[in-house]
Design a protein around this motif. Structure first.
Motif, PDB file in Angstrom:
ATOM      1  N   THR A 156       0.854  -1.184   0.000  1.00 57.90           N
ATOM      2  CA  THR A 156       0.000   0.000   0.000  1.00 57.90           C
ATOM      3  C   THR A 156       0.891   1.235   0.000  1.00 57.90           C
ATOM      4  O   THR A 156       1.867   1.300   0.754  1.00 57.90           O
ATOM      5  N   THR A 181      -3.435   0.370  -3.051  1.00 53.52           N
ATOM      6  CA  THR A 181      -2.800  -0.921  -2.789  1.00 53.52           C
ATOM      7  C   THR A 181      -2.507  -1.635  -4.100  1.00 53.52           C
ATOM      8  O   THR A 181      -3.378  -1.738  -4.965  1.00 53.52           O
ATOM      9  N   SER A 238      -7.207   1.692  -1.179  1.00 52.83           N
ATOM     10  CA  SER A 238      -7.009   1.308   0.215  1.00 52.83           C
ATOM     11  C   SER A 238      -8.134   1.836   1.088  1.00 52.83           C
ATOM     12  O   SER A 238      -8.772   2.849   0.788  1.00 52.83           O
TER      13      SER A 238
END
Length: 250
Positions: free
Chosen positions: A100, A125, A118
């Protein structure tokens, strides 16, 4: 002072030209953030993600609607040069990994990687196997949890749980702390607020507390406004008004 002159044959292949620019040896397709391509050699064209021929690629790889307008696909053969306002540029390889990264710092990635949004606002991510290119304000440092990181210095994390917010006791206690929690006025420094990482994995930190691009965080906040009802919108409007008034007094 001597300088090296590059051409299509002498540019590096999938490597840094210098600390501030990266050369992609393109033979197919790469996702690239708009505005990060500074030059190219060869037969390369750039398509918006909405282009019809890219439907299958986008459906399989790009799963972040909030950021779709910020990205293009570079396709063809040649050398593609990437940079970001003089920030340090690094490439990273994932092997069946999960990483991430701050959305504004991600410059480009291979379609072998799948991009998702994310749960942490302002972060994206990458999952799978492939290479990506990212910018940082200063060199990148890799550290292991448990660790607490200043939010502005946090670049990303790999193969470890999402962080929790940590607020220092001195921030939480007292009337001033209560006022800050209710209104958001007064702000926080890195000493009062950190991201708290636990478990296994790696945390990536940049050598500065200056975020390269805050528009991505704003995009995430805008995307969540749709979940608020009238009461929530009115409360948010009041909070924003208080913040604007406070900033104008500075």
């Amino acid at each position: 002072m001597s300088t090296q002159t590059f051409n299509a044959q002498t540019l590096p292949a999938n490597d840094n030209v210098n600390p501030y620019a990266f050369s992609v040896d393109l033979n197919g397709q790469w996702f690239a953030q708009k505005g990060k391509m500074i030059a190219y050699y060869g037969q390369i064209r750039f398509e918006a993600l909405s282009a019809g021929p890219l439907d299958q690629l986008v459906a399989a790889t790009f799963h972040s609607p909030l950021y779709a307008q910020d990205w293009i696909v570079a396709q063809g053969q040649g050398k593609l040069l990437l940079a970001d306002r003089g920030f340090d540029i690094n490439s990273f390889d994932l092997d069946e990994g999960n990483l991430t990264i701050r959305a504004g710092n991600l410059l480009a990635f291979e379609p072998g990687l799948e991009l998702k949004q994310s749960i942490i606002p302002g972060f994206l991510t990458l999952i799978g196997t492939g290479r990506f290119v990212a910018a940082s304000n200063g060199p990148v440092h890799f550290v292991e949890p448990p660790i607490r990181v200043d939010p502005q210095a946090l670049l990303g994390w790999a193969d470890c749980p999402s962080p929790c917010h940590h607020y220092d006791h001195s921030y939480m206690r007292g009337v001033l702390g209560t006022a800050r929690m209710l209104t958001g006025l007064g702000g926080t420094s890195g000493e009062e607020h950190q991201f708290d990482f636990t478990g296994q994995g790696t945390v990536l930190m940049q050598s500065s507390e200056v975020v390269t691009n805050q528009d991505t965080l704003l995009r995430d906040l805008e995307g969540q406004v749709g979940m608020l009802g009238v009461g929530g919108l009115e409360r948010l409007h009041g909070t924003i008004g208080q913040r604007i008034a406070a900033e104008r007094q500075h």
